[in-house]
Design a protein around this motif. Structure first.
Motif, PDB file in Angstrom:
ATOM      1  N   ILE A  56       0.805  -1.228   0.000  1.00  0.00           N
ATOM      2  CA  ILE A  56       0.000   0.000   0.000  1.00  0.00           C
ATOM      3  C   ILE A  56       0.840   1.281   0.000  1.00  0.00           C
ATOM      4  O   ILE A  56       0.334   2.349  -0.319  1.00  0.00           O
ATOM      5  CB  ILE A  56      -0.996   0.010   1.178  1.00  0.00           C
ATOM      6  CG1 ILE A  56      -0.274  -0.057   2.536  1.00  0.00           C
ATOM      7  CG2 ILE A  56      -1.984  -1.130   1.042  1.00  0.00           C
ATOM      8  CD1 ILE A  56      -0.115   1.245   3.232  1.00  0.00           C
ATOM      9  N   LEU A  57       2.120   1.199   0.347  1.00  0.00           N
ATOM     10  CA  LEU A  57       2.942   2.409   0.395  1.00  0.00           C
ATOM     11  C   LEU A  57       3.026   3.140  -0.951  1.00  0.00           C
ATOM     12  O   LEU A  57       2.966   4.374  -0.980  1.00  0.00           O
ATOM     13  CB  LEU A  57       4.351   2.074   0.904  1.00  0.00           C
ATOM     14  CG  LEU A  57       4.477   1.759   2.397  1.00  0.00           C
ATOM     15  CD1 LEU A  57       5.916   1.419   2.754  1.00  0.00           C
ATOM     16  CD2 LEU A  57       3.982   2.919   3.246  1.00  0.00           C
ATOM     17  N   PRO A  58       3.153   2.445  -2.102  1.00  0.00           N
ATOM     18  CA  PRO A  58       3.221   3.177  -3.370  1.00  0.00           C
ATOM     19  C   PRO A  58       1.943   3.930  -3.727  1.00  0.00           C
ATOM     20  O   PRO A  58       1.967   4.821  -4.577  1.00  0.00           O
ATOM     21  CB  PRO A  58       3.509   2.070  -4.406  1.00  0.00           C
ATOM     22  CG  PRO A  58       4.120   0.960  -3.611  1.00  0.00           C
ATOM     23  CD  PRO A  58       3.438   1.013  -2.286  1.00  0.00           C
ATOM     24  N   LYS A  59       0.828   3.593  -3.113  1.00  0.00           N
ATOM     25  CA  LYS A  59      -0.439   4.292  -3.378  1.00  0.00           C
ATOM     26  C   LYS A  59      -0.991   4.926  -2.103  1.00  0.00           C
ATOM     27  O   LYS A  59      -2.187   4.902  -1.839  1.00  0.00           O
ATOM     28  CB  LYS A  59      -1.453   3.331  -3.997  1.00  0.00           C
ATOM     29  CG  LYS A  59      -1.595   1.993  -3.309  1.00  0.00           C
ATOM     30  CD  LYS A  59      -2.522   1.078  -4.101  1.00  0.00           C
ATOM     31  CE  LYS A  59      -2.611  -0.303  -3.477  1.00  0.00           C
ATOM     32  NZ  LYS A  59      -3.460  -1.210  -4.269  1.00  0.00           N
ATOM     33  N   LEU A  60      -0.086   5.527  -1.356  1.00  0.00           N
ATOM     34  CA  LEU A  60      -0.422   6.080  -0.043  1.00  0.00           C
ATOM     35  C   LEU A  60      -1.476   7.174  -0.116  1.00  0.00           C
ATOM     36  O   LEU A  60      -2.260   7.354   0.814  1.00  0.00           O
ATOM     37  CB  LEU A  60       0.858   6.629   0.611  1.00  0.00           C
ATOM     38  CG  LEU A  60       0.820   6.929   2.102  1.00  0.00           C
ATOM     39  CD1 LEU A  60       0.473   5.691   2.907  1.00  0.00           C
ATOM     40  CD2 LEU A  60       2.150   7.508   2.554  1.00  0.00           C
ATOM     41  N   PHE A  61      -1.512   7.933  -1.221  1.00  0.00           N
ATOM     42  CA  PHE A  61      -2.420   9.080  -1.310  1.00  0.00           C
ATOM     43  C   PHE A  61      -3.625   8.824  -2.203  1.00  0.00           C
ATOM     44  O   PHE A  61      -4.383   9.753  -2.479  1.00  0.00           O
ATOM     45  CB  PHE A  61      -1.646  10.305  -1.798  1.00  0.00           C
ATOM     46  CG  PHE A  61      -0.448  10.627  -0.948  1.00  0.00           C
ATOM     47  CD1 PHE A  61      -0.605  11.069   0.347  1.00  0.00           C
ATOM     48  CD2 PHE A  61       0.838  10.453  -1.441  1.00  0.00           C
ATOM     49  CE1 PHE A  61       0.499  11.344   1.145  1.00  0.00           C
ATOM     50  CE2 PHE A  61       1.947  10.728  -0.657  1.00  0.00           C
ATOM     51  CZ  PHE A  61       1.779  11.170   0.645  1.00  0.00           C
ATOM     52  N   GLU A  62      -3.804   7.592  -2.659  1.00  0.00           N
ATOM     53  CA  GLU A  62      -4.988   7.274  -3.455  1.00  0.00           C
ATOM     54  C   GLU A  62      -6.218   7.244  -2.545  1.00  0.00           C
ATOM     55  O   GLU A  62      -6.211   6.613  -1.495  1.00  0.00           O
ATOM     56  CB  GLU A  62      -4.820   5.924  -4.151  1.00  0.00           C
ATOM     57  CG  GLU A  62      -3.749   5.934  -5.239  1.00  0.00           C
ATOM     58  CD  GLU A  62      -4.043   6.947  -6.324  1.00  0.00           C
ATOM     59  OE1 GLU A  62      -5.161   6.914  -6.874  1.00  0.00           O
ATOM     60  OE2 GLU A  62      -3.169   7.781  -6.606  1.00  0.00           O
ATOM     61  N   GLY A  63      -7.274   7.945  -2.965  1.00  0.00           N
ATOM     62  CA  GLY A  63      -8.479   8.015  -2.143  1.00  0.00           C
ATOM     63  C   GLY A  63      -8.350   8.964  -0.972  1.00  0.00           C
ATOM     64  O   GLY A  63      -9.161   8.924  -0.041  1.00  0.00           O
ATOM     65  N   ASP A  64      -7.346   9.854  -1.000  1.00  0.00           N
ATOM     66  CA  ASP A  64      -7.091  10.761   0.118  1.00  0.00           C
ATOM     67  C   ASP A  64      -7.376  12.218  -0.257  1.00  0.00           C
ATOM     68  O   ASP A  64      -6.994  13.130   0.448  1.00  0.00           O
ATOM     69  CB  ASP A  64      -5.626  10.613   0.569  1.00  0.00           C
ATOM     70  CG  ASP A  64      -5.330  11.372   1.852  1.00  0.00           C
ATOM     71  OD1 ASP A  64      -6.013  11.122   2.860  1.00  0.00           O
ATOM     72  OD2 ASP A  64      -4.420  12.224   1.839  1.00  0.00           O
ATOM     73  N   ALA A  65      -8.057  12.422  -1.376  1.00  0.00           N
ATOM     74  CA  ALA A  65      -8.271  13.788  -1.871  1.00  0.00           C
ATOM     75  C   ALA A  65      -9.206  14.575  -0.953  1.00  0.00           C
ATOM     76  O   ALA A  65     -10.104  14.030  -0.326  1.00  0.00           O
ATOM     77  CB  ALA A  65      -8.840  13.744  -3.284  1.00  0.00           C
ATOM     78  N   SER A  66      -8.958  15.879  -0.884  1.00  0.00           N
ATOM     79  CA  SER A  66      -9.810  16.794  -0.128  1.00  0.00           C
ATOM     80  C   SER A  66      -9.627  18.180  -0.735  1.00  0.00           C
ATOM     81  O   SER A  66      -8.875  18.368  -1.687  1.00  0.00           O
ATOM     82  CB  SER A  66      -9.407  16.817   1.353  1.00  0.00           C
ATOM     83  OG  SER A  66      -8.131  17.422   1.515  1.00  0.00           O
ATOM     84  N   SER A  67     -10.319  19.172  -0.180  1.00  0.00           N
ATOM     85  CA  SER A  67     -10.161  20.545  -0.665  1.00  0.00           C
ATOM     86  C   SER A  67      -8.719  21.016  -0.510  1.00  0.00           C
ATOM     87  O   SER A  67      -8.192  21.732  -1.364  1.00  0.00           O
ATOM     88  CB  SER A  67     -11.091  21.477   0.117  1.00  0.00           C
ATOM     89  OG  SER A  67     -10.878  22.831  -0.241  1.00  0.00           O
ATOM     90  N   ALA A  68      -8.066  20.600   0.574  1.00  0.00           N
ATOM     91  CA  ALA A  68      -6.679  21.001   0.803  1.00  0.00           C
ATOM     92  C   ALA A  68      -5.701  20.192  -0.031  1.00  0.00           C
ATOM     93  O   ALA A  68      -4.592  20.643  -0.305  1.00  0.00           O
ATOM     94  CB  ALA A  68      -6.332  20.853   2.288  1.00  0.00           C
ATOM     95  N   ARG A  69      -6.109  18.986  -0.440  1.00  0.00           N
ATOM     96  CA  ARG A  69      -5.249  18.089  -1.218  1.00  0.00           C
ATOM     97  C   ARG A  69      -6.034  17.572  -2.422  1.00  0.00           C
ATOM     98  O   ARG A  69      -6.523  16.436  -2.398  1.00  0.00           O
ATOM     99  CB  ARG A  69      -4.761  16.914  -0.360  1.00  0.00           C
ATOM    100  CG  ARG A  69      -4.000  17.316   0.884  1.00  0.00           C
ATOM    101  CD  ARG A  69      -3.592  16.098   1.696  1.00  0.00           C
ATOM    102  NE  ARG A  69      -4.748  15.296   2.101  1.00  0.00           N
ATOM    103  CZ  ARG A  69      -5.525  15.572   3.132  1.00  0.00           C
ATOM    104  NH1 ARG A  69      -5.292  16.654   3.874  1.00  0.00           N
ATOM    105  NH2 ARG A  69      -6.555  14.791   3.435  1.00  0.00           N
ATOM    106  N   PRO A  70      -6.193  18.379  -3.459  1.00  0.00           N
ATOM    107  CA  PRO A  70      -6.975  17.941  -4.621  1.00  0.00           C
ATOM    108  C   PRO A  70      -6.395  16.678  -5.242  1.00  0.00           C
ATOM    109  O   PRO A  70      -5.202  16.383  -5.101  1.00  0.00           O
ATOM    110  CB  PRO A  70      -6.856  19.133  -5.590  1.00  0.00           C
ATOM    111  CG  PRO A  70      -6.498  20.299  -4.733  1.00  0.00           C
ATOM    112  CD  PRO A  70      -5.678  19.750  -3.615  1.00  0.00           C
ATOM    113  N   GLU A  71      -7.261  15.939  -5.921  1.00  0.00           N
ATOM    114  CA  GLU A  71      -6.836  14.696  -6.560  1.00  0.00           C
ATOM    115  C   GLU A  71      -5.649  14.948  -7.482  1.00  0.00           C
ATOM    116  O   GLU A  71      -5.673  15.835  -8.321  1.00  0.00           O
ATOM    117  CB  GLU A  71      -7.987  14.094  -7.368  1.00  0.00           C
ATOM    118  CG  GLU A  71      -7.799  12.632  -7.729  1.00  0.00           C
ATOM    119  CD  GLU A  71      -7.964  11.710  -6.535  1.00  0.00           C
ATOM    120  OE1 GLU A  71      -6.945  11.088  -6.154  1.00  0.00           O
ATOM    121  OE2 GLU A  71      -9.077  11.609  -5.988  1.00  0.00           O
TER     122      GLU A  71
END
Length: 296
Positions: free
Chosen positions: A212-227
């Motif tokens: 899971i480390l290579p896709k750590l930010f998948e599904g983590d989008a927010s207003s502060a962190r856009p996709e």
């Protein structure tokens, strides 16, 4: 099942583009920085993202975020003592169980507990009770940017629902939004076989985290962190040939730090070229197995 058989060190290199990777609530939610202006992402933040990705895989997680809660429990205490989702109240009663038995059950049930550890409160006949500390084998350091970061702050207006029948629009309120313009961060971590023996963390668990480390930010989008604004560039995975390891974690991590120091002026493409990165690390640590994994 046997516990982790070999010591493991790892590093996660990730990029940030026009995003707030980890806001500081004590500083107006500005991106965290150290006193020298280097960007920082706390270890707690990184563990939260690891837990979320593990939960996305269907793994049983004890410390769930409010946004990803799957069992409806309103607190960690309720989850721990739940008969359906936890260990049951008897597991935390000195007359029904022992701290050692409860710790063993918690590690068997929740992957994040046997990975990172946890502190449970145990009821006893004394007023103070007993704490059950579980020390996890997986440790992660805070991530720091390779260079001082440039932060842009923008004033925004926020609209909220008005009172009454809704025929009148409420007044807008002013706020601030902050972002890191562009930066690359590095976080280091390690897995200890000695501590894994106590929690039951095994080779399969280590491979799950590696996955899971290579896709750590998948599904983590927010207003502060856009996709797409945050991405893992490389995961460096060192596997030692024994439980004690051929080298200390400090020496292993420093092999990557030295490569960065020597090549940072050559641009990011050169700095994190997989072949050059592997050659540089193998030159410093020739008998240590290293794997360079591209981000998702």
């Amino acid at each position: 099942m046997s516990s982790l058989s070999n010591k493991i060190d790892f590093a996660v290199i990730f990029s940030v583009k026009n995003a707030n990777p980890n806001g500081d609530p004590l500083n107006g939610n500005r991106p965290r920085t150290d006193y020298d202006g280097y960007g920082e992402v706390s270890d707690v933040c990184l563990k939260r993202k690891i837990r979320d990705r593990l939960q996305d895989m269907g793994k049983s997680i004890f410390v769930q975020s409010d946004e990803k809660k799957t069992d409806g429990m309103t607190s960690l205490k309720n989850r721990a003592e739940s008969e359906e989702f936890g260990l049951g109240k008897n597991a935390f009663n000195i007359k029904k169980s022992t701290p050692e038995q409860t710790a063993k059950l918690a590690c068997e049930k929740w992957l994040d507990v046997r990975s990172f550890g946890q502190l449970f409160a145990f009821k006893s006949e004394s007023k103070d009770g007993v704490s059950i500390p579980i020390r996890g084998p997986v440790t992660i350091q805070a991530a720091f940017s390779l260079e001082p970061v440039s932060i842009t702050s923008t004033q925004i207006t926020k609209s909220v629902s008005g009172e009454g029948d809704g025929s009148k629009r409420s007044s807008d309120t002013m706020g601030m939004k902050h972002r890191v313009d562009s930066a690359t961060y590095v976080a280091f971590g390690a897995m200890s076989p000695q501590l894994a023996e106590r929690t039951g963390f095994d080779n399969e668990d280590a491979q799950t985290i590696k996955q899971i480390l290579p896709k750590l930010f998948e599904g983590d989008a927010s207003s502060a962190r856009p996709e797409g604004s945050m991405a893992v560039e490389k995961v460096i995975w060192w596997q030692h040939n024994s439980k004690s390891g051929q080298y200390s974690s400090a020496k292993v991590h420093n092999s990557l730090r030295k490569h960065i120091e020597q090549n940072i002026n050559n641009g990011m493409e050169v700095l994190f070229d997989a072949a050059l990165l592997r050659d540089s690390i193998k030159t410093a640590l020739p008998d240590l197995d290293v794997e360079i994994i591209d981000g998702f």
